[in-house]
Write a protein that holds these residues in place. Sequence first.
Motif, PDB file in Angstrom:
ATOM      1  N   GLY A  36       0.784  -1.230   0.000  1.00 60.75           N
ATOM      2  CA  GLY A  36       0.000   0.000   0.000  1.00 60.75           C
ATOM      3  C   GLY A  36       0.815   1.279   0.000  1.00 60.75           C
ATOM      4  N   LYS A  37       2.148   1.176   0.043  1.00 62.00           N
ATOM      5  CA  LYS A  37       3.001   2.364   0.077  1.00 62.00           C
ATOM      6  C   LYS A  37       3.717   2.512  -1.269  1.00 62.00           C
ATOM      7  N   GLU A  38       3.651   3.721  -1.855  1.00 61.18           N
ATOM      8  CA  GLU A  38       4.330   3.983  -3.124  1.00 61.18           C
ATOM      9  C   GLU A  38       5.797   4.307  -2.861  1.00 61.18           C
ATOM     10  N   ILE A  39       6.677   3.673  -3.654  1.00 57.16           N
ATOM     11  CA  ILE A  39       8.114   3.881  -3.499  1.00 57.16           C
ATOM     12  C   ILE A  39       8.700   4.201  -4.865  1.00 57.16           C
ATOM     13  N   THR A  40       9.542   5.238  -4.904  1.00 55.55           N
ATOM     14  CA  THR A  40      10.232   5.638  -6.125  1.00 55.55           C
ATOM     15  C   THR A  40      11.731   5.526  -5.876  1.00 55.55           C
ATOM     16  N   ALA A  41      12.443   4.959  -6.857  1.00 51.47           N
ATOM     17  CA  ALA A  41      13.895   4.815  -6.731  1.00 51.47           C
ATOM     18  C   ALA A  41      14.507   4.685  -8.113  1.00 51.47           C
ATOM     19  N   ASN A  42      15.799   5.014  -8.217  1.00 58.97           N
ATOM     20  CA  ASN A  42      16.516   4.843  -9.486  1.00 58.97           C
ATOM     21  C   ASN A  42      16.557   3.384  -9.904  1.00 58.97           C
ATOM     22  N   LYS A  43      16.844   2.524  -8.935  1.00 57.02           N
ATOM     23  CA  LYS A  43      16.959   1.090  -9.219  1.00 57.02           C
ATOM     24  C   LYS A  43      16.078   0.329  -8.251  1.00 57.02           C
ATOM     25  N   ILE A  44      15.271  -0.558  -8.816  1.00 59.47           N
ATOM     26  CA  ILE A  44      14.381  -1.386  -8.008  1.00 59.47           C
ATOM     27  C   ILE A  44      14.596  -2.835  -8.433  1.00 59.47           C
ATOM     28  N   LEU A  45      14.875  -3.671  -7.459  1.00 59.43           N
ATOM     29  CA  LEU A  45      15.012  -5.103  -7.721  1.00 59.43           C
ATOM     30  C   LEU A  45      13.808  -5.793  -7.123  1.00 59.43           C
ATOM     31  N   VAL A  46      13.069  -6.487  -7.964  1.00 61.63           N
ATOM     32  CA  VAL A  46      11.919  -7.242  -7.487  1.00 61.63           C
ATOM     33  C   VAL A  46      12.302  -8.715  -7.532  1.00 61.63           C
ATOM     34  N   ALA A  47      12.468  -9.316  -6.367  1.00 64.54           N
ATOM     35  CA  ALA A  47      12.797 -10.738  -6.265  1.00 64.54           C
ATOM     36  C   ALA A  47      11.490 -11.492  -6.073  1.00 64.54           C
ATOM     37  N   VAL A  48      10.990 -12.089  -7.136  1.00 61.78           N
ATOM     38  CA  VAL A  48       9.647 -12.657  -7.117  1.00 61.78           C
ATOM     39  C   VAL A  48       9.577 -14.041  -6.492  1.00 61.78           C
ATOM     40  N   GLY A  49      10.670 -14.765  -6.480  1.00 65.27           N
ATOM     41  CA  GLY A  49      10.603 -16.127  -5.958  1.00 65.27           C
ATOM     42  C   GLY A  49       9.743 -16.985  -6.862  1.00 65.27           C
ATOM     43  N   GLY A  50       9.313 -18.087  -6.357  1.00 61.49           N
ATOM     44  CA  GLY A  50       8.468 -18.982  -7.141  1.00 61.49           C
ATOM     45  C   GLY A  50       7.666 -19.876  -6.230  1.00 61.49           C
ATOM     46  N   TRP A  51       6.678 -20.514  -6.780  1.00 65.48           N
ATOM     47  CA  TRP A  51       5.822 -21.397  -6.004  1.00 65.48           C
ATOM     48  C   TRP A  51       5.363 -22.526  -6.920  1.00 65.48           C
ATOM     49  N   PRO A  52       5.434 -23.765  -6.470  1.00 67.54           N
ATOM     50  CA  PRO A  52       4.991 -24.879  -7.313  1.00 67.54           C
ATOM     51  C   PRO A  52       3.504 -24.766  -7.643  1.00 67.54           C
ATOM     52  N   PHE A  53       3.154 -25.224  -8.820  1.00 66.53           N
ATOM     53  CA  PHE A  53       1.765 -25.187  -9.265  1.00 66.53           C
ATOM     54  C   PHE A  53       1.269 -26.621  -9.454  1.00 66.53           C
TER      55      PHE A  53
END
Length: 133
Positions: A82-99
């Motif tokens: 719910g919080k907006e964040i602005t940055a030059n570089k953003i790393l989104v580590a999504v991970g994974g989940w078995p389906f």
Amino acid sequence: VPKKLFVYGSHTRHDVEDARAFGWNVTIDEKEPVDFARLVANKDVEIKRLNGIYDGMMARAGVEVIRGRAKIIGKNQVEINGKEITANKILVAVGGWPFVPDIEGKDLVMTSNEAFYLDKVPEKIVIVGGGYI
């Protein structure tokens, strides 16, 4: 990482047999060849150790780690919890989940996530899928 640790551990019996061929005096308790609970516990210890290393590396590099569900909302902008964040570089580590698809017998399926917390080695198991990563 947990999958790799289990795969490495599964090779040990063969490694011991190979060691015998090279003159090592090693044995395996045939009544209980693996202490599965100890394997699971050691996997947890190793994951905690590695996470500490990664957290330390990021802290020393000045990385701010924000854990939560993220949504990309614009150029250099994400919304996390719910919080907006602005940055030059953003790393989104999504991970994974078995389906597990909606198939007959789905109630008998166990993913690798559940396998990491078994109390003992199953008497019978079928593994479906590719690679251990």
